[in-house]
Structure formats: C-alpha cells, structure tokens
Design a protein around this motif. Structure first.
Motif, PDB file in Angstrom:
ATOM      1  N   GLN A   1      -8.214   1.045 -12.456  1.00 46.76           N
ATOM      2  CA  GLN A   1      -7.474   1.044 -11.184  1.00 46.76           C
ATOM      3  C   GLN A   1      -7.880   2.197 -10.274  1.00 46.76           C
ATOM      4  O   GLN A   1      -7.375   2.295  -9.144  1.00 46.76           O
ATOM      5  CB  GLN A   1      -5.958   1.137 -11.458  1.00 46.76           C
ATOM      6  CG  GLN A   1      -5.402   0.064 -12.370  1.00 46.76           C
ATOM      7  CD  GLN A   1      -5.435  -1.304 -11.727  1.00 46.76           C
ATOM      8  OE1 GLN A   1      -5.585  -1.439 -10.526  1.00 46.76           O
ATOM      9  NE2 GLN A   1      -5.323  -2.348 -12.541  1.00 46.76           N
TER      10      GLN A   1
ATOM     11  N   VAL B   1       0.875  -1.166   0.000  1.00 46.18           N
ATOM     12  CA  VAL B   1       0.000   0.000   0.000  1.00 46.18           C
ATOM     13  C   VAL B   1       0.914   1.218   0.000  1.00 46.18           C
ATOM     14  O   VAL B   1       1.724   1.397   0.919  1.00 46.18           O
ATOM     15  CB  VAL B   1      -0.914   0.022   1.244  1.00 46.18           C
ATOM     16  CG1 VAL B   1      -1.759   1.290   1.262  1.00 46.18           C
ATOM     17  CG2 VAL B   1      -1.794  -1.214   1.260  1.00 46.18           C
TER      18      VAL B   1
ATOM     19  N   ASN C   1      -0.895  -1.071  -7.579  1.00 46.66           N
ATOM     20  CA  ASN C   1      -0.855  -0.871  -6.132  1.00 46.66           C
ATOM     21  C   ASN C   1      -1.973   0.046  -5.651  1.00 46.66           C
ATOM     22  O   ASN C   1      -2.403   0.945  -6.366  1.00 46.66           O
ATOM     23  CB  ASN C   1       0.485  -0.273  -5.712  1.00 46.66           C
ATOM     24  CG  ASN C   1       1.619  -1.253  -5.852  1.00 46.66           C
ATOM     25  OD1 ASN C   1       2.353  -1.228  -6.840  1.00 46.66           O
ATOM     26  ND2 ASN C   1       1.764  -2.148  -4.893  1.00 46.66           N
ATOM     27  N   ALA C   2      -2.410  -0.188  -4.419  1.00 52.06           N
ATOM     28  CA  ALA C   2      -3.301   0.750  -3.757  1.00 52.06           C
ATOM     29  C   ALA C   2      -2.475   1.966  -3.358  1.00 52.06           C
ATOM     30  O   ALA C   2      -1.329   1.835  -2.917  1.00 52.06           O
ATOM     31  CB  ALA C   2      -3.941   0.110  -2.531  1.00 52.06           C
TER      32      ALA C   2
ATOM     33  N   LEU D   1      -0.773   3.478  -9.771  1.00 45.68           N
ATOM     34  CA  LEU D   1      -2.026   2.752  -9.985  1.00 45.68           C
ATOM     35  C   LEU D   1      -1.897   1.786 -11.162  1.00 45.68           C
ATOM     36  O   LEU D   1      -2.392   0.658 -11.110  1.00 45.68           O
ATOM     37  CB  LEU D   1      -3.168   3.737 -10.229  1.00 45.68           C
ATOM     38  CG  LEU D   1      -3.572   4.607  -9.026  1.00 45.68           C
ATOM     39  CD1 LEU D   1      -4.544   5.705  -9.471  1.00 45.68           C
ATOM     40  CD2 LEU D   1      -4.203   3.750  -7.932  1.00 45.68           C
TER      41      LEU D   1
ATOM     42  N   ASP E   1     -10.308   2.879  -8.411  1.00 41.81           N
ATOM     43  CA  ASP E   1     -10.885   2.606  -7.084  1.00 41.81           C
ATOM     44  C   ASP E   1      -9.823   2.239  -6.051  1.00 41.81           C
ATOM     45  O   ASP E   1     -10.114   2.110  -4.858  1.00 41.81           O
ATOM     46  CB  ASP E   1     -11.941   1.501  -7.177  1.00 41.81           C
ATOM     47  CG  ASP E   1     -11.370   0.173  -7.644  1.00 41.81           C
ATOM     48  OD1 ASP E   1     -10.213   0.139  -8.134  1.00 41.81           O
ATOM     49  OD2 ASP E   1     -12.082  -0.849  -7.518  1.00 41.81           O
ATOM     50  N   ARG E   2      -8.572   2.087  -6.488  1.00 43.69           N
ATOM     51  CA  ARG E   2      -7.484   1.796  -5.560  1.00 43.69           C
ATOM     52  C   ARG E   2      -6.899   3.071  -4.945  1.00 43.69           C
ATOM     53  O   ARG E   2      -5.984   3.001  -4.116  1.00 43.69           O
ATOM     54  CB  ARG E   2      -6.356   1.039  -6.277  1.00 43.69           C
ATOM     55  CG  ARG E   2      -6.724  -0.375  -6.707  1.00 43.69           C
ATOM     56  CD  ARG E   2      -5.580  -0.998  -7.501  1.00 43.69           C
ATOM     57  NE  ARG E   2      -5.825  -2.395  -7.777  1.00 43.69           N
ATOM     58  CZ  ARG E   2      -5.369  -3.411  -7.032  1.00 43.69           C
ATOM     59  NH1 ARG E   2      -4.652  -3.142  -5.958  1.00 43.69           N
ATOM     60  NH2 ARG E   2      -5.621  -4.657  -7.345  1.00 43.69           N
TER      61      ARG E   2
END
Length: 282
Positions: A95, A49, A69-70, A65, A97-98
C-alpha cells in the motif's frame, strides 16, 4: 500487515535521532489496536482520500494505508517527513504507493492537486482547533473527519448552546460541520505519556448558514470575549455602542439580554447580517 508497536516506535525514533518535543506537541501512538479503532471510527469509504496532519513516526498512517485509503500526510518536522515513505515501504509495502508526504505547516501548506475528502489525524494539542478550522475553510473537498485531540478540546468542539464549555471553537466548527464525540483514548497508548486524556471528535460537513463567514466570526469573537456580559454589552464595541448593539440584536430576532453561550451559529449569522455596510467593527 504489521503496524508499529512500542518497540518499533522507540527504535524508529532512536534511528532518526528524534526526541519528542512539547513545542511540536509530539506524543506518538504505539498501540496498533488504538489506530485501527480510530480508522474504524472514521467511517471511511474506499474512495476517500485521507488528509493526515502530524503523522509523526507513522502509526496512524500505516493503519490508514492498511485500510486501503490513499493518504496525504502533512508533517512539519523535516526528519519525520523524510522517513515516512520508508516506514510505509517497510511495514505496508503493498500500500506504500498510496502515500503522499508533504513537508510543511498545516496552517500554511499548499496541497497542490491533492483533493482530500476526509481529515483523520492525531493533532498536536496546542494547534488542534486552529488546524481543524483552517483546513475546513481552505480545503473545500473535505467531507468528513475524525481527529484525536485533548479531551478538554473534544468537549469544547462538540458542545452545544447552553453548555458550560460552549464557546468560540464550538460555534465556529458548527459553521462548517456537525460534530460528535467518538470515544476516549487513554494516555498509556502514547510515548511519551501525556498528562492529559485524549478524545476523538468526528464531524461531517454541512451547508453553511446564510451570511458572511468572516463577519459572523467577528460577532462570535466579540460575544465570547466577554462571555459573562449580556449581548447588548458584549457587542457594544463591535457595534459602535450599546444602543446600536441592541438595535442590531432586536433586528436579528435575538434577545439583547441573552449571553453568547445561549446562541446557535445561525443566530450569530443573523446578527452579523443586520450590521449596516461600512460600520466600524471595533
């Protein structure tokens, strides 16, 4: 996926009414190859994260993103913070929403339930060292990082004992992590173009030395406040006099005739541990 290029950066800034300011240290990266290189150099795992400080218009954010990765992005400029989710939705929709955006100052912000494991950021030159040290002190979940800073700052953060540029940032970062230089970034990939070259610093956290961090940092500050002096003199005010400074240094196994630039962080921790409880720090 498409990342931000030079025209995208300028158009987005114009749309938001953003005029880069020196006060906020705003220099926006507009080269997709550069941000992808930064992400590769960060050596992120799929589970990482990422904490990004100062995402700006989102060039590096999109590359993070894209990597899968978040990302928790902390942005001090309200218009930029508000626009970042829309930019992600436009350029990396699968991506987006991450991404979590936190509006605020990285030196004061509360990340809530987010537990970032990696710091990856293009840090404003004027706050780079305080931000890195603050986050390592207050975000215990961090395990690794890669930050882009002014080349001079990169040299200081990664210097070892005996180096001409070894100093307070070098020693304090060494309390938390091992650090290395991870490449240079030319000024031409930024808008506006800065007057300095940038460098990448990679780090991995480690077990801290034995001892009290704040007490050790007080010794470090005292030693480098008068870095040309030998330690018996530089630490005199901190210890309550030169004779007491010499006693403490000898008890710690450190030659009083050395200078601060010759010591490791472990040496400073041992010096701090020899101070008697209740002594005045000067």
């Amino acid at each position: 996926m498409t990342l931000l290029g030079p025209n995208d950066v300028r158009q987005l800034a114009a749309k938001l009414g953003i005029r880069p300011t020196k006060q906020l240290g705003q220099n926006f990266v507009h080269d997709p190859n550069t941000v992808r290189r930064i992400v590769r150099a960060a050596e992120l795992t799929p589970d990482d994260v990422v904490l990004e400080v100062g995402p700006g218009l989102g060039s590096l954010t999109l590359a993070l993103l894209e990597h899968g990765n978040a990302v928790c992005a902390v942005e001090i400029d309200p218009p930029l913070a508000a626009a970042l989710p829309e930019t992600a939705a436009q350029f990396v929709p699968e991506q987006a929403d991450r991404l979590t955006v936190v509006a605020g100052d990285a030196l004061r912000v509360d990340l809530g339930d987010v537990k970032p494991t990696a710091l990856v950021a293009n840090l404003p030159y004027n706050v780079a060292v305080p931000v890195v040290l603050h986050l390592l002190a207050t975000v215990p979940s961090l395990r690794r990082g890669l930050v882009m800073v002014q080349k001079e700052v990169a040299d200081r953060l990664t210097a070892g004992p005996g180096s001409r540029v070894y100093g307070v940032p070098s020693v304090k970062l060494a309390w938390y992590a091992t650090a290395k230089q991870a490449g240079r970034v030319p000024a031409a990939v930024f808008w506006p173009v800065p007057n300095v070259e940038s460098g990448l610093v990679g780090f991995a956290t480690r077990n801290a030395p034995e001892g009290d961090r704040l007490a050790t940092f007080a010794v470090i500050d005292a030693a480098f406040a008068q870095r040309r002096k030998m330690l018996r003199g530089a630490l005199a005010a901190w210890a309550g006099g030169a004779p007491e400074a010499e006693r403490i240094l000898r008890a710690a196994g450190v030659d009083p005739g050395l200078r601060g630039e010759q010591l490791t962080v472990e040496d400073f921790a041992r010096i701090a541990s020899q101070r008697q409880p209740g002594e005045v720090t000067g």
